[in-house]
Design a protein around this motif. Structure first.
Motif, PDB file in Angstrom:
ATOM      1  N   GLU A  15      34.654  37.130  52.593  1.00 13.41           N
ATOM      2  CA  GLU A  15      34.705  38.541  52.254  1.00 13.41           C
ATOM      3  C   GLU A  15      33.395  39.014  51.667  1.00 13.41           C
ATOM      4  O   GLU A  15      32.996  40.165  51.850  1.00 13.41           O
ATOM      5  CB  GLU A  15      35.828  38.781  51.244  1.00 13.41           C
ATOM      6  N   ARG A  31      31.487  47.647  55.068  1.00 11.15           N
ATOM      7  CA  ARG A  31      31.381  46.666  53.988  1.00 11.15           C
ATOM      8  C   ARG A  31      30.897  47.302  52.689  1.00 11.15           C
ATOM      9  O   ARG A  31      31.306  46.909  51.591  1.00 11.15           O
ATOM     10  CB  ARG A  31      30.422  45.562  54.427  1.00 11.15           C
ATOM     11  N   LYS A  33      31.717  50.026  51.562  1.00  9.92           N
ATOM     12  CA  LYS A  33      32.816  50.779  50.951  1.00  9.92           C
ATOM     13  C   LYS A  33      33.860  49.845  50.350  1.00  9.92           C
ATOM     14  O   LYS A  33      34.828  50.306  49.758  1.00  9.92           O
ATOM     15  CB  LYS A  33      33.502  51.645  52.016  1.00  9.92           C
ATOM     16  N   SER A  34      33.666  48.555  50.509  1.00 10.50           N
ATOM     17  CA  SER A  34      34.695  47.586  50.131  1.00 10.50           C
ATOM     18  C   SER A  34      34.680  47.272  48.635  1.00 10.50           C
ATOM     19  O   SER A  34      33.701  47.505  47.934  1.00 10.50           O
ATOM     20  CB  SER A  34      34.497  46.287  50.915  1.00 10.50           C
ATOM     21  N   SER A  35      35.807  46.703  48.172  1.00  9.80           N
ATOM     22  CA  SER A  35      35.884  46.270  46.775  1.00  9.80           C
ATOM     23  C   SER A  35      34.907  45.128  46.524  1.00  9.80           C
ATOM     24  O   SER A  35      34.382  44.978  45.414  1.00  9.80           O
ATOM     25  CB  SER A  35      37.306  45.836  46.446  1.00  9.80           C
TER      26      SER A  35
END
Length: 219
Positions: A15, A31, A33-35
């Protein structure tokens, strides 16, 4: 001087590892925008050197894409865009210890720096504005024939002329929203407006572009 980005360690989870080229541009920007990206920002702000290296590996393609959209993707403009991208990365690196905002606001913060660096580039080159260009792949599509390549170049030229009819702020908003893919809120943070103002400006810009079109433009 250039910023050298580093890859995450082998123990890092899938991840948090940078996307491969085969994942495509959309995956690269999704990616951001991901946590996982927000966690990476948080670790970088705490001084984690490995996280900082990975952070710059992740944001580098986004910055390059932005600069090529604002400056150009061919000839000397292509080289200039990549040079400005390096300046932006260096500026972000220098500003990182002073960044104290929320980690979710980091990407708009980066694009705020990018916008100023591109403006500096145009001042140095004696121009008072930039011309966003059509978003095209960074690599050559070998499946295209000569006719398709010519048509694509003509379409790009027409699009540049259309964008040239917009005010600088409207052009910047369209680049950030449609080329870079920032949300209205992220764009607002980057350029110092409210999200509502960004949406209104985007709507007006697109309406103006539609009004500038005629059937003969696209034949």
């Amino acid at each position: 001087m250039s910023v050298t980005t580093s890859s995450p360690s082998a123990e890092a989870s899938e991840e948090t590892q940078p996307a491969s080229r085969s994942q495509g541009t959309d995956a690269v920007f999704a990616r951001l925008k991901s946590s996982a990206f927000h966690e990476l920002v948080a670790a970088s702000l705490e001084g984690d050197q490995e996280a900082i290296g990975t952070l710059f590996t992740w944001i580098n393609p986004a910055i390059v894409r932005y600069c090529r959209a604002r400056i150009g993707r061919t000839g000397s403009a292509f080289s200039s865009a990549d040079d400005v991208a390096q300046e932006i990365l260096l500026a972000v690196l220098g500003a990182l210890p002073r960044y104290s905002d929320d980690k979710e606001s980091f990407l708009p913060f980066v694009y705020g720096i990018a916008s100023h660096k591109v403006a500096d580039y145009y001042r140095r080159s004696g121009r008072d504005r930039s011309d966003p260009v059509a978003d095209v792949p960074d690599t050559i599509d070998h499946g295209l024939g000569p006719e398709q390549i010519t048509l694509r170049a003509e379409m790009r030229t027409r699009l540049v002329k259309l964008l040239d009819t917009l005010a600088p702020r409207q052009r910047e908003i369209l680049v950030l929203r449609l080329v870079v893919g920032l949300s209205a809120q992220e764009t607002a943070v980057a350029i110092g407006l409210t999200a509502t103002a960004v949406r209104v400006a985007q709507h007006r810009a697109l309406t103006r572009l539609r009004g500038s079109l005629s059937a003969s433009d696209w034949l």
